[in-house]
Motif scaffolding. Sequence first.
Motif, short mmCIF file in Angstrom:
data_model
loop_
_atom_site.label_atom_id
_atom_site.label_comp_id
_atom_site.label_asym_id
_atom_site.label_seq_id
_atom_site.Cartn_x
_atom_site.Cartn_y
_atom_site.Cartn_z
N ALA A 30 0.82 -1.21 0.00
CA ALA A 30 0.00 0.00 0.00
C ALA A 30 0.86 1.26 0.00
O ALA A 30 0.36 2.34 -0.32
CB ALA A 30 -0.91 0.01 1.22
N ASP A 31 2.16 1.11 0.34
CA ASP A 31 3.06 2.24 0.48
C ASP A 31 2.46 3.26 1.44
O ASP A 31 2.38 4.46 1.16
CB ASP A 31 3.33 2.89 -0.88
CG ASP A 31 4.57 3.78 -0.87
OD1 ASP A 31 5.33 3.72 0.12
OD2 ASP A 31 4.77 4.54 -1.83
N ALA A 32 2.01 2.72 2.59
CA ALA A 32 1.30 3.53 3.57
C ALA A 32 2.00 3.46 4.92
O ALA A 32 2.58 2.43 5.28
CB ALA A 32 -0.14 3.04 3.72
N PRO A 33 1.96 4.54 5.71
CA PRO A 33 2.61 4.54 7.02
C PRO A 33 1.82 3.81 8.10
O PRO A 33 2.38 3.44 9.13
CB PRO A 33 2.73 6.03 7.35
CG PRO A 33 1.57 6.65 6.63
CD PRO A 33 1.42 5.88 5.36
N ASP A 34 0.53 3.60 7.86
CA ASP A 34 -0.32 2.96 8.87
C ASP A 34 -1.57 2.44 8.19
O ASP A 34 -1.77 2.63 6.97
CB ASP A 34 -0.68 3.96 9.97
CG ASP A 34 -0.96 3.31 11.31
OD1 ASP A 34 -1.25 2.09 11.33
OD2 ASP A 34 -0.92 4.01 12.34
N ALA A 35 -2.42 1.77 8.94
CA ALA A 35 -3.66 1.21 8.40
C ALA A 35 -4.71 1.19 9.49
O ALA A 35 -4.41 1.27 10.68
CB ALA A 35 -3.43 -0.19 7.84
N SER A 36 -5.96 1.07 9.07
CA SER A 36 -7.06 0.89 10.02
C SER A 36 -7.62 -0.51 9.87
O SER A 36 -7.53 -1.13 8.80
CB SER A 36 -8.16 1.93 9.78
OG SER A 36 -8.69 1.80 8.47
N ILE A 37 -8.19 -1.02 10.95
CA ILE A 37 -8.72 -2.38 10.96
C ILE A 37 -10.21 -2.33 10.61
O ILE A 37 -11.00 -1.67 11.30
CB ILE A 37 -8.52 -3.02 12.34
CG1 ILE A 37 -7.03 -3.04 12.70
CG2 ILE A 37 -9.10 -4.44 12.37
CD1 ILE A 37 -6.76 -3.33 14.16
N ALA A 38 -10.57 -3.04 9.55
CA ALA A 38 -11.98 -3.08 9.15
C ALA A 38 -12.72 -4.19 9.87
O ALA A 38 -13.89 -4.02 10.27
CB ALA A 38 -12.07 -3.29 7.64
N ALA A 39 -12.10 -5.34 10.04
CA ALA A 39 -12.72 -6.47 10.72
C ALA A 39 -11.65 -7.48 11.07
O ALA A 39 -10.61 -7.55 10.43
CB ALA A 39 -13.79 -7.11 9.83
#
Length: 341
Positions: A190-199
């Motif tokens: 994702a080339d992302a610094p963080d993520a959120s949890i969907a499930a």
Amino acid sequence: MLRFAAIGLDHRHVYDMTAGLIAAGAACVGHDPETTDPRVLNGFRKRFPQVPAVDRERLLDDPSIDFIVLCAGPCDRAGVAIEAMRRGKDVMVDKPGVTTAEQLAAVEAAVRQTGRIWSICLGRLTSPSVQAALRVVRSGELGRLVHLTSLAPHRLNRALRPAWFFERDAYGGIINDIGVHAIDQFLAFADAPDASIAAATIGCFGTAADIAPSGFEDFAEFSLRAAGVSGNMLGTMRLDWFTPDGLPDWGDGRLFLVGTEGTLELRKNLDIEGRAGGNHMFVANQQRTRYCDCSDLPVTYYRDFLDDVRDRSGGMMENGRVFTVCRLALRCQATAVRFTP
């Protein structure tokens, strides 16, 4: 030449980590014989007969040792790593590096206070096929990446596992244990610094009744969302301990990527009815399909780690990313809904 010691011979991952570092040019100058699994210790001595047994305290106090390789029981890794960093040593640790949020906070504090390196040997870093897939994604061949699916089945091999393997407080739960690989992989693509949890869902479906009460989990599924450089991305990860004995490997690890201009599949371990070996990559774009055997591509993690130890460049993997991966794994584990079949 950089010198290191192996401490905590409690998981067979210590074999590959030690061999990889020696091949990259480091010298293993001692191993701590303390173990919860004598079979791992015997295997280490058979593979590395030139490495002497040395008491843990002597290894930690030895100023000529630059770093340690740490494969202790998961719940003990943070404490040993912190002690090593306070005595002036960098640390390469097997996953999971921590089993609780409190341990993670203590490790972060030790890194800040000592300036030492704390690196987790994650699957993305040692997989030729994943590194190849990252290059394809970053080349733009698949367009904007939309979705990732990761499948990570494992063989239980119950008879070979030490008691701590089945105790929830000792290993930290299935997502924290083997799911940390998938989380790190998702953030990289994702080339992302963080993520959120969907499930997130965990459960114990097929494990013998005598060990299920200890908190062992044999299945998990979770979904993440991330805002990457090129846009939002979704990911679904599945983990389990249900690899059948008839499969000629510990698991049929697979990765599927969907982009706006193409798709990619990895068969990391094997092609069950086709090509020999592992690290198979299949790509489909707007013009054609192609196959790539990634098995001979170089893995640079161990060399990059040694470069970081030597020149403090931080080029291999910033501690901030490692902490984010661990934090997400712990949060995902803690918030997962336990499914009872």
